[in-house]
Design a protein around this motif. Sequence first.
Motif, PDB file in Angstrom:
ATOM      1  N   GLY A 107      63.883  33.381  43.599  1.00  0.00           N
ATOM      2  CA  GLY A 107      64.150  32.308  44.541  1.00  0.00           C
ATOM      3  C   GLY A 107      63.007  32.154  45.521  1.00  0.00           C
ATOM      4  O   GLY A 107      61.866  32.488  45.223  1.00  0.00           O
ATOM      5  N   HIS A 108      63.329  31.633  46.728  1.00  0.00           N
ATOM      6  CA  HIS A 108      62.288  31.378  47.718  1.00  0.00           C
ATOM      7  C   HIS A 108      62.799  31.579  49.137  1.00  0.00           C
ATOM      8  O   HIS A 108      64.005  31.753  49.343  1.00  0.00           O
ATOM      9  CB  HIS A 108      61.730  29.958  47.557  1.00  0.00           C
ATOM     10  CG  HIS A 108      62.766  28.875  47.721  1.00  0.00           C
ATOM     11  ND1 HIS A 108      63.469  28.354  46.666  1.00  0.00           N
ATOM     12  CD2 HIS A 108      63.225  28.216  48.824  1.00  0.00           C
ATOM     13  CE1 HIS A 108      64.320  27.425  47.103  1.00  0.00           C
ATOM     14  NE2 HIS A 108      64.175  27.323  48.410  1.00  0.00           N
ATOM     15  N   ASP A 165      64.833  30.017  38.790  1.00  0.00           N
ATOM     16  CA  ASP A 165      65.220  29.834  37.386  1.00  0.00           C
ATOM     17  C   ASP A 165      64.532  30.829  36.466  1.00  0.00           C
ATOM     18  O   ASP A 165      64.964  31.021  35.325  1.00  0.00           O
ATOM     19  CB  ASP A 165      64.869  28.415  36.911  1.00  0.00           C
ATOM     20  CG  ASP A 165      65.664  27.349  37.638  1.00  0.00           C
ATOM     21  OD1 ASP A 165      66.726  27.695  38.195  1.00  0.00           O
ATOM     22  OD2 ASP A 165      65.216  26.176  37.661  1.00  0.00           O
ATOM     23  N   ALA A 166      63.431  31.418  36.927  1.00  0.00           N
ATOM     24  CA  ALA A 166      62.671  32.368  36.111  1.00  0.00           C
ATOM     25  C   ALA A 166      62.548  33.686  36.868  1.00  0.00           C
ATOM     26  O   ALA A 166      62.433  33.697  38.095  1.00  0.00           O
ATOM     27  CB  ALA A 166      61.282  31.811  35.797  1.00  0.00           C
ATOM     28  N   PRO A 167      62.583  34.808  36.152  1.00  0.00           N
ATOM     29  CA  PRO A 167      62.462  36.105  36.824  1.00  0.00           C
ATOM     30  C   PRO A 167      61.051  36.328  37.353  1.00  0.00           C
ATOM     31  O   PRO A 167      60.081  35.738  36.860  1.00  0.00           O
ATOM     32  CB  PRO A 167      62.797  37.107  35.719  1.00  0.00           C
ATOM     33  CG  PRO A 167      62.410  36.411  34.449  1.00  0.00           C
ATOM     34  CD  PRO A 167      62.711  34.962  34.687  1.00  0.00           C
ATOM     35  N   GLU A 168      60.945  37.172  38.350  1.00  0.00           N
ATOM     36  CA  GLU A 168      59.644  37.548  38.886  1.00  0.00           C
ATOM     37  C   GLU A 168      58.950  38.516  37.924  1.00  0.00           C
ATOM     38  O   GLU A 168      59.614  39.324  37.278  1.00  0.00           O
ATOM     39  CB  GLU A 168      59.812  38.212  40.262  1.00  0.00           C
ATOM     40  CG  GLU A 168      60.153  37.235  41.368  1.00  0.00           C
ATOM     41  CD  GLU A 168      59.037  36.231  41.594  1.00  0.00           C
ATOM     42  OE1 GLU A 168      57.899  36.634  41.853  1.00  0.00           O
ATOM     43  OE2 GLU A 168      59.308  35.015  41.516  1.00  0.00           O
ATOM     44  N   PRO A 169      57.611  38.445  37.821  1.00  0.00           N
ATOM     45  CA  PRO A 169      56.900  39.349  36.915  1.00  0.00           C
ATOM     46  C   PRO A 169      56.905  40.803  37.383  1.00  0.00           C
ATOM     47  O   PRO A 169      56.646  41.706  36.593  1.00  0.00           O
ATOM     48  CB  PRO A 169      55.470  38.786  36.892  1.00  0.00           C
ATOM     49  CG  PRO A 169      55.343  37.992  38.143  1.00  0.00           C
ATOM     50  CD  PRO A 169      56.706  37.468  38.449  1.00  0.00           C
ATOM     51  N   ARG A 170      57.219  41.028  38.660  1.00  0.00           N
ATOM     52  CA  ARG A 170      57.298  42.393  39.173  1.00  0.00           C
ATOM     53  C   ARG A 170      58.756  42.830  39.276  1.00  0.00           C
ATOM     54  O   ARG A 170      59.603  42.091  39.771  1.00  0.00           O
ATOM     55  CB  ARG A 170      56.626  42.487  40.552  1.00  0.00           C
ATOM     56  CG  ARG A 170      55.131  42.300  40.498  1.00  0.00           C
ATOM     57  CD  ARG A 170      54.491  42.362  41.869  1.00  0.00           C
ATOM     58  NE  ARG A 170      53.039  42.256  41.750  1.00  0.00           N
ATOM     59  CZ  ARG A 170      52.389  41.104  41.614  1.00  0.00           C
ATOM     60  NH1 ARG A 170      53.062  39.960  41.607  1.00  0.00           N
ATOM     61  NH2 ARG A 170      51.085  41.081  41.500  1.00  0.00           N
ATOM     62  N   GLU A 171      59.028  44.043  38.831  1.00  0.00           N
ATOM     63  CA  GLU A 171      60.402  44.555  38.834  1.00  0.00           C
ATOM     64  C   GLU A 171      60.912  44.765  40.255  1.00  0.00           C
ATOM     65  O   GLU A 171      60.142  45.032  41.171  1.00  0.00           O
ATOM     66  CB  GLU A 171      60.459  45.883  38.064  1.00  0.00           C
ATOM     67  CG  GLU A 171      60.262  45.743  36.567  1.00  0.00           C
ATOM     68  CD  GLU A 171      60.435  47.063  35.847  1.00  0.00           C
ATOM     69  OE1 GLU A 171      60.964  48.006  36.479  1.00  0.00           O
ATOM     70  OE2 GLU A 171      60.053  47.152  34.672  1.00  0.00           O
ATOM     71  N   ARG A 227      53.704  29.747  44.084  1.00  0.00           N
ATOM     72  CA  ARG A 227      54.233  30.224  42.797  1.00  0.00           C
ATOM     73  C   ARG A 227      54.693  29.059  41.912  1.00  0.00           C
ATOM     74  O   ARG A 227      54.980  27.958  42.415  1.00  0.00           O
ATOM     75  CB  ARG A 227      55.414  31.168  43.031  1.00  0.00           C
ATOM     76  CG  ARG A 227      55.044  32.526  43.612  1.00  0.00           C
ATOM     77  CD  ARG A 227      56.280  33.381  43.852  1.00  0.00           C
ATOM     78  NE  ARG A 227      57.209  32.695  44.747  1.00  0.00           N
ATOM     79  CZ  ARG A 227      58.537  32.856  44.732  1.00  0.00           C
ATOM     80  NH1 ARG A 227      59.102  33.657  43.849  1.00  0.00           N
ATOM     81  NH2 ARG A 227      59.283  32.198  45.593  1.00  0.00           N
ATOM     82  N   PRO A 228      54.792  29.300  40.596  1.00  0.00           N
ATOM     83  CA  PRO A 228      55.306  28.254  39.704  1.00  0.00           C
ATOM     84  C   PRO A 228      56.686  27.771  40.144  1.00  0.00           C
ATOM     85  O   PRO A 228      57.475  28.533  40.726  1.00  0.00           O
ATOM     86  CB  PRO A 228      55.370  28.956  38.343  1.00  0.00           C
ATOM     87  CG  PRO A 228      54.359  30.045  38.425  1.00  0.00           C
ATOM     88  CD  PRO A 228      54.385  30.517  39.852  1.00  0.00           C
ATOM     89  N   ALA A 229      56.979  26.507  39.847  1.00  0.00           N
ATOM     90  CA  ALA A 229      58.227  25.883  40.312  1.00  0.00           C
ATOM     91  C   ALA A 229      59.469  26.610  39.819  1.00  0.00           C
ATOM     92  O   ALA A 229      60.460  26.728  40.552  1.00  0.00           O
ATOM     93  CB  ALA A 229      58.254  24.421  39.871  1.00  0.00           C
ATOM     94  N   THR A 282      67.843  29.476  46.449  1.00  0.00           N
ATOM     95  CA  THR A 282      67.482  29.038  45.081  1.00  0.00           C
ATOM     96  C   THR A 282      67.578  27.521  45.017  1.00  0.00           C
ATOM     97  O   THR A 282      68.085  26.878  45.932  1.00  0.00           O
ATOM     98  CB  THR A 282      68.411  29.671  44.032  1.00  0.00           C
ATOM     99  OG1 THR A 282      69.767  29.359  44.373  1.00  0.00           O
ATOM    100  CG2 THR A 282      68.239  31.184  43.979  1.00  0.00           C
ATOM    101  N   GLY A 283      67.087  26.975  43.914  1.00  0.00           N
ATOM    102  CA  GLY A 283      67.062  25.522  43.759  1.00  0.00           C
ATOM    103  C   GLY A 283      65.784  24.932  44.320  1.00  0.00           C
ATOM    104  O   GLY A 283      64.880  25.673  44.747  1.00  0.00           O
ATOM    105  N   PRO A 284      65.665  23.602  44.337  1.00  0.00           N
ATOM    106  CA  PRO A 284      64.442  22.974  44.854  1.00  0.00           C
ATOM    107  C   PRO A 284      64.302  23.158  46.349  1.00  0.00           C
ATOM    108  O   PRO A 284      65.254  23.525  47.048  1.00  0.00           O
ATOM    109  CB  PRO A 284      64.620  21.506  44.481  1.00  0.00           C
ATOM    110  CG  PRO A 284      66.104  21.318  44.360  1.00  0.00           C
ATOM    111  CD  PRO A 284      66.648  22.632  43.870  1.00  0.00           C
TER     112      PRO A 284
END
Length: 281
Positions: free
Chosen positions: A193-194, A182-188, A174-176, A278-280
């Motif tokens: 995070g990861h 930092d960005a919401p997921e496209p699916r509700e 997925r995008p960084a 979350t985070g790197p």
Amino acid sequence: MPTHNLTTTDELAAELGDPSLGVIDASWHLPNTGRFGAAEFRQAHIPGAVFFDIDRIADVESGLPHMLPKSGTLAKEMGALGLGDGMRFVIYDALGLFAAARVWWTLRAYGVTEVRILEGGLAKWKHEGRPLESGDAHPKPRVFTPRLDESFIASLDEVRAALADGSAQVVDARPADRFRGDAPEPREGLRSGHMPGSLNLPFVDIVEHGRLKSPEALKETFAAHKIDLMKPIITTCGSGVSAAILALAVEEAGGKVEGLYDGSWAEWGGREDCPVATGPA
């Protein structure tokens, strides 16, 4: 240099019309793009191609998007598309390299060995002024016999185990900004995070101009993201599409894919019993 996983527009053009060749349009677009692969297929496709809908040819009862179809579903759908035993397949998509990798992985998971992805996809084919067809496909039905190889699939439990004992690197395509939370997921309904302990290699970093980077460039990219190609890798992403691009890249760079986590973040991010960081990385 083309490998057994990839083929060129020149090679495909020379093979078109061969009855033992199945050409598959696997075009799929993210829900927020407003684009639909089936509609675009009817407007223009490579001559003789059929359309493989990853949302429909899937395990629709799982509750997760475009999960690997069950054997019976795949046998029925492949046969209806005129894609049968003993054939070799070339897969392409409208974006150059996106959902084609997902269908490549699906067919390989079900025992198909002669399956390649068209480098540059439909965009390159069109750019070169090659012939196109429009309308629906009308293939002659064939018999397709699926033979599932479980090693292509990583289950939720196997991903948990790999994260816990380090037996495989879990790499998220997925995008960084989504990986960091930092960005919401496209699916509700999915958390941001990861998976704790996973690594991030955004698929945009392994693709350029709609094609996979060269093996040498891929090796450099994996190294830059602290991924060891000498160790097993499980690929994951949002819903199992770009994870297949990552699996292709691992193979092309000489690494070993331990499996693709089919549920990916659509499953992990929606379960309260799956921890999120979350985070790197």
